[in-house]
Design an enzyme around this catalytic site. Sequence first.
Site, PDB file in Angstrom:
ATOM      1  N   THR A 123       5.591  26.473  13.808  1.00 47.86           N
ATOM      2  CA  THR A 123       4.354  27.148  13.450  1.00 47.86           C
ATOM      3  C   THR A 123       3.143  26.464  14.072  1.00 47.86           C
ATOM      4  OG1 THR A 123       2.899  27.615  11.553  1.00 47.86           O
ATOM      5  CG2 THR A 123       4.361  25.749  11.334  1.00 47.86           C
ATOM      6  N   ASP A 124       2.074  27.230  14.270  1.00 46.16           N
ATOM      7  CA  ASP A 124       0.828  26.646  14.750  1.00 46.16           C
ATOM      8  C   ASP A 124       0.220  25.683  13.738  1.00 46.16           C
ATOM      9  OD1 ASP A 124       0.036  28.551  12.870  1.00 46.16           O
ATOM     10  OD2 ASP A 124      -1.231  29.696  14.239  1.00 46.16           O
ATOM     11  N   GLU A 125       0.646  25.765  12.481  1.00 47.86           N
ATOM     12  CA  GLU A 125       0.051  24.929  11.439  1.00 47.86           C
ATOM     13  C   GLU A 125       0.340  23.448  11.620  1.00 47.86           C
ATOM     14  OE1 GLU A 125       0.066  26.482   7.415  1.00 47.86           O
ATOM     15  OE2 GLU A 125       0.835  28.389   8.172  1.00 47.86           O
ATOM     16  N   TYR A 148       3.712  22.016   3.532  1.00 46.78           N
ATOM     17  CA  TYR A 148       4.505  22.905   4.388  1.00 46.78           C
ATOM     18  C   TYR A 148       4.408  22.499   5.854  1.00 46.78           C
ATOM     19  CZ  TYR A 148       5.230  26.848   7.528  1.00 46.78           C
ATOM     20  OH  TYR A 148       5.605  27.633   8.590  1.00 46.78           O
ATOM     21  N   LYS A 152       7.244  20.988   8.630  1.00 45.24           N
ATOM     22  CA  LYS A 152       7.594  21.608   9.916  1.00 45.24           C
ATOM     23  C   LYS A 152       7.319  20.644  11.068  1.00 45.24           C
ATOM     24  CE  LYS A 152       8.848  25.241  10.606  1.00 45.24           C
ATOM     25  NZ  LYS A 152      10.235  25.775  10.712  1.00 45.24           N
TER      26      LYS A 152
END
Length: 336
Positions: A123-125, A148, A152
């Site tokens: 994810t970009d997060e 979260y 990741k």
Amino acid sequence: MHVVVTGGCGFIGSNFVRYAFDHWPGWTLTVLDSLTYAGNLENLAGLLGSERVRFVRGDVADPRQVRETLEGADALVNLAAESHVDRSILDSGPFIHTNVVGTQVLLNAVRELGVERFLQVSTDEVYGSLGPDGRFREDSPLAPNSPYSASKAAADLLVRAAVKTYGLRAMVVRSSNAYGPYQFPEKLIPLMIIQAREGNLLPVYGDGLHVRDWVHVEDLVIAIGLVLRRGRPGDVYNVGGANEMPNLDVVRKIVEMTGASEAQIELVEDRPGHDRRYAMDFSRLEKALGWRPTRSFGEGLRETIAWYDEHQDWLDSVRTGKYREFHRTQYGGRLA
């Protein structure tokens, strides 16, 4: 080619399995999924009777189950993940179990069994919060700000370590916010569609000006397939939709397209560690593999609203007691 898809009953996973089934007839697919609240066998309706699709219920953090499922596989796409930021703030334990421990178990099994290719979907997060200018590149520092995204980022680094230490043929895809059919209705777009259709409150965090880059799930799964087949081992590939938009504007578009009222929109207390902006530079993927997003946000959003309108039975089946209990906790009873 025999491809194992972990998390294949979830949102992105089921869309990937459906697309692969329709477009890559030489593939056989095994779906490994533990069927948590966001995984649903109905997402694969019409496919499970085929000789090309097999379902195995199991936990990616269970080494025995993973080894048995991966026997004879040519490739693995890891889409198994706990992925909702709000839930990770309430309890990070399941995120560490699935996203970190699960990824390491998969990497160990792939290496031991000689599976040819491994693709981690991220994810970009993991990059954290972006200022008003620029876009995340694959070499941008990892700076996750939620349990979260930290889980990741840890998984991505485990993949990197497996490549560097063991020569594993693994790649990472980091995607911007995906939307489309079969998305569990705790995420922004399906939640707002449902609330708008039912005449209920549309809760938007903070001032509503947090910016996200939206990519339609079909564009994303095409990118995943390209990287799995032709990506260079060890590389990371960003996937973006070239559709940056504040959350408040997304909700206003949904209001307009559903005929709801802007009076239903309510700004609510912001969540902790809420990243201000994400945007992806996907030029590596474009130059290396010729990928670009094809679906405009307006077109994709209209199709998504129509899909949810036409699949009320699916919605009813996933909006269980656990779903409603979470929203009572998260929004303090403000959601119907």
